[in-house]
Scaffold this motif. Structure first.
Motif, mmCIF file in Angstrom:
data_model
loop_
_atom_site.group_PDB
_atom_site.id
_atom_site.type_symbol
_atom_site.label_atom_id
_atom_site.label_comp_id
_atom_site.label_asym_id
_atom_site.label_seq_id
_atom_site.Cartn_x
_atom_site.Cartn_y
_atom_site.Cartn_z
ATOM 1 N N CYS A 195 3.959 2.146 -9.515
ATOM 2 C CA CYS A 195 2.758 1.605 -10.155
ATOM 3 C C CYS A 195 3.001 1.359 -11.646
ATOM 4 O O CYS A 195 2.586 0.330 -12.194
ATOM 5 C CB CYS A 195 1.577 2.551 -9.967
ATOM 6 S SG CYS A 195 1.058 2.738 -8.247
ATOM 7 N N GLU A 234 0.831 -1.200 0.000
ATOM 8 C CA GLU A 234 0.000 0.000 0.000
ATOM 9 C C GLU A 234 0.867 1.253 0.000
ATOM 10 O O GLU A 234 0.585 2.228 -0.708
ATOM 11 C CB GLU A 234 -0.916 -0.019 1.223
ATOM 12 C CG GLU A 234 -1.913 1.125 1.276
ATOM 13 C CD GLU A 234 -3.041 0.979 0.281
ATOM 14 O OE1 GLU A 234 -3.709 1.994 0.014
ATOM 15 O OE2 GLU A 234 -3.250 -0.134 -0.238
ATOM 16 N N VAL A 292 -2.910 -5.544 -6.679
ATOM 17 C CA VAL A 292 -3.354 -4.632 -7.740
ATOM 18 C C VAL A 292 -4.874 -4.552 -7.750
ATOM 19 O O VAL A 292 -5.452 -3.484 -7.923
ATOM 20 C CB VAL A 292 -2.817 -5.089 -9.109
ATOM 21 C CG1 VAL A 292 -3.433 -4.260 -10.238
ATOM 22 C CG2 VAL A 292 -1.298 -4.972 -9.134
ATOM 23 N N TYR A 344 2.587 1.662 -3.491
ATOM 24 C CA TYR A 344 1.696 2.107 -4.561
ATOM 25 C C TYR A 344 1.296 3.570 -4.422
ATOM 26 O O TYR A 344 0.543 4.084 -5.253
ATOM 27 C CB TYR A 344 0.447 1.224 -4.601
ATOM 28 C CG TYR A 344 0.739 -0.201 -5.052
ATOM 29 C CD1 TYR A 344 1.867 -0.490 -5.819
ATOM 30 C CD2 TYR A 344 -0.093 -1.254 -4.704
ATOM 31 C CE1 TYR A 344 2.145 -1.782 -6.235
ATOM 32 C CE2 TYR A 344 0.172 -2.556 -5.113
ATOM 33 C CZ TYR A 344 1.298 -2.814 -5.872
ATOM 34 O OH TYR A 344 1.563 -4.099 -6.273
ATOM 35 N N ASN A 362 -2.676 6.254 -8.712
ATOM 36 C CA ASN A 362 -1.313 6.609 -9.106
ATOM 37 C C ASN A 362 -0.928 6.056 -10.466
ATOM 38 O O ASN A 362 -0.054 6.621 -11.133
ATOM 39 C CB ASN A 362 -0.337 6.140 -8.028
ATOM 40 C CG ASN A 362 -0.436 6.980 -6.768
ATOM 41 O OD1 ASN A 362 -0.052 8.142 -6.735
ATOM 42 N ND2 ASN A 362 -0.993 6.389 -5.708
ATOM 43 N N THR A 364 -5.473 3.007 -4.279
ATOM 44 C CA THR A 364 -4.171 3.678 -4.318
ATOM 45 C C THR A 364 -3.464 3.385 -5.631
ATOM 46 O O THR A 364 -2.921 4.285 -6.286
ATOM 47 C CB THR A 364 -3.296 3.231 -3.134
ATOM 48 O OG1 THR A 364 -3.996 3.469 -1.916
ATOM 49 C CG2 THR A 364 -1.986 3.998 -3.116
ATOM 50 N N PHE A 365 -3.446 2.107 -6.043
ATOM 51 C CA PHE A 365 -2.800 1.726 -7.295
ATOM 52 C C PHE A 365 -3.505 2.381 -8.475
ATOM 53 O O PHE A 365 -2.862 2.897 -9.397
ATOM 54 C CB PHE A 365 -2.820 0.195 -7.441
ATOM 55 C CG PHE A 365 -2.149 -0.296 -8.688
ATOM 56 C CD1 PHE A 365 -0.786 -0.554 -8.702
ATOM 57 C CD2 PHE A 365 -2.872 -0.505 -9.857
ATOM 58 C CE1 PHE A 365 -0.162 -1.010 -9.859
ATOM 59 C CE2 PHE A 365 -2.261 -0.951 -11.016
ATOM 60 C CZ PHE A 365 -0.892 -1.205 -11.009
#
Length: 497
Positions: free
Chosen positions: A55, A46, A109, A49, A131, A127-128
């Motif tokens: 990423c 976490e 992911v 990412y 970004n 989050t992934f």
């Protein structure tokens, strides 16, 4: 029944569970980016990412089907039913579909989510997702090394950077095969920081006699890897020590990936870097991943070592290793091994000569030829350092001269080496493996067969049995397991009486 402490000799073909107590030498574990991230806890992923560069690097290294899945749901603001995702691939690729789903889940992911109606669904990790959009579409904060710079009056071209990078990296390799000398074979120094990483990674270890670093079994395997794999493995070991150095792992990993997306031959600014990243930059400079004329200079040049570090498709017309090796060793083997154990190596590379010196006795050296001989002492010295017979044979086969291949094919040999040499190297190794010494405790003089069988079965059940012979009522247990067996015997004896 009596107990006798002893050191048990177990022959290689003895029965019992002695082999389970012998620690086999560990092989080198080389993780790619996917395997490295899978081994990180979810909370660490976490944090990683949170950086667009990471990423983007993860997305780039995903399997092709996984990239298709990610890009198709990247802009969808609700979970996608798993049945719908499965329908994107035909039944022929059902196994690949399942495998890809597992990879994306293990990497964090995407994750399972609830869909209206109770259907199982997938959704990208927020989050992934956020970004990766920034990395692909722009936005967010600019990369710290992207500040504008005035033209460099002493700019460096790609050829210079390639030469510099391999010079610095070779210094590390030279140190590994140079019995821990403070300088490489060509007089280049190696930083104490690099030495600590080699020791931490178990590529080298402290000699028991004088404390000097010597190469290990894993270290020899490391030397057989291609340059890109060597650098990546080395940097993974560096990241394991980030916290001890007071550095931020996600921040350092993000910068490394930024370098991999950089333009080769272009200079970048170090003005906006934090104190930790400036320290990290100096370490990269020592390893040859970046070039910087002076420590306090506000610009640096990423080298090909950093540019290709994580890419699976880092194939070029000429690789760094090929560029820097001599013409004699380029695109063909250079080692000839004769039946009299003589080894002829047509090379002028100090590194290749040092590698041969790990398991041969070097006799002569000419400008483009080195002559050595495989002796019992030289090969056993390599064994003591953790190198195996199979590794020596594999190395000689990988670099066998084309003439060797032609000659050995005429006698229908599976190996390009003379059979007598292969057999002798293995025999020298077997000399060292005939006995295994395990410290233990002997139990004998049992009053009855039932007592022996009861104690033997208990020792086997807790996994501390080394050897036993029912006919003479004698058994040997490990030193660590002696207390448990002794306590059991006391309880059994009291109960029986």
């Amino acid at each position: 029944m009596s107990e006798v402490k002893s050191s048990q000799n177990s022959s290689g073909n003895s029965k019992g569970s002695a082999s389970s107590l012998i620690t086999k030498p560990a092989n080198l574990e080389c993780k790619d980016l996917e395997e490295y991230l899978k081994s990180r806890p979810p909370e660490v992923l976490e944090k990683l990412y949170n950086y667009p560069a990471i990423c983007l690097a993860v997305y780039r290294e995903l399997p092709e089907i996984a990239r298709q899945f990610v890009i198709r749901i990247l802009f969808v603001e609700q979970p996608i039913p798993q049945a719908v995702v499965s329908s994107w691939a035909t039944q022929v690729y059902a196994k690949e579909n399942t495998s890809v789903s597992q990879v994306l889940t293990e990497l964090g992911v995407w994750r399972s989510a609830a869909y209206p109606g109770g259907l199982a669904a997938w959704e990208l990790c927020p989050t992934f997702k956020k970004n990766l959009k920034i990395a692909l579409l722009g936005g967010g904060r600019p990369w710290s090394m992207s500040n504008a710079l005035d033209p460099d009056q002493k700019s460096r071209d790609i050829d210079f950077l390639d030469t510099y990078a391999m010079s610095r990296w070779r210094c590390v390799l030279h140190y590994m095969v140079g019995a821990g000398s403070s300088k490489g074979m060509e007089g280049e120094g190696i930083s104490p920081d690099a030495v600590r990483i080699l020791l931490h990674a178990n590529l080298m270890k402290r000699d028991e006699t004088d404390g000097s670093p010597v190469i290990t079994r894993q270290g020899f395997q490391f030397l057989l890897l291609d340059t890109q794999a060597q650098v990546w493995h080395f940097m993974l070991q560096y990241f394991d020590t980030c916290e001890a150095r007071g550095l931020n792992l996600p921040e350092c990993l993000s910068m490394l990936f930024q370098l991999s997306f950089s333009t080769l031959g272009r200079d970048y600014s170090s003005e906006g870097l934090s104190t930790g990243l400036l320290t990290f930059l100096q370490h990269l400079r020592e390893f040859g991943l970046v070039y910087q004329r002076k420590r306090k200079e506000g610009r640096f040049y990423p080298t090909r070592l950093a540019h290709n570090i994580t890419s699976k498709n880092a194939s070029h017309a000429t690789t760094l290793a090929q560029d820097q090796e001599s013409n004699a060793t380029k695109d063909k083997g250079y080692i000839i091994v004769e039946t009299n154990y003589r080894v002829y190596a047509y090379t002028d590379s100090n590194l290749q000569v040092a590698l041969l010196g790990l398991f041969t006795e070097l006799l002569y050296r000419f400008p483009n030829l080195v002559v050595g001989v495989l002796t019992r002492d030289s090969v056993r010295q390599a064994f003591r350092g953790g190198i195996t017979a199979d590794q020596i044979i594999s190395y000689l086969e990988q670099h066998a001269h084309p003439t060797m291949l032609t000659v050995e094919q005429t006698i229908n040999s599976k190996s390009s080496l003379p059979p007598t040499v292969v057999d002798q190297i293995k025999l020298w190794e077997n000399e060292r493996n005939r006995f295994t010494y395990t410290e233990g405790v002997v139990y004998n003089q049992f009053l009855s067969q039932a007592d022996f069988i009861t104690l033997r079965d208990y020792a086997q059940s807790i996994g501390v049995m080394i050897w036993q012979n029912e006919r003479i009522r004698t058994m040997v247990v490990t030193k660590n397991g002696h207390d448990d067996v002794k306590k059991f015997w006391k309880r059994y004896s009291k109960g029986g009486s």
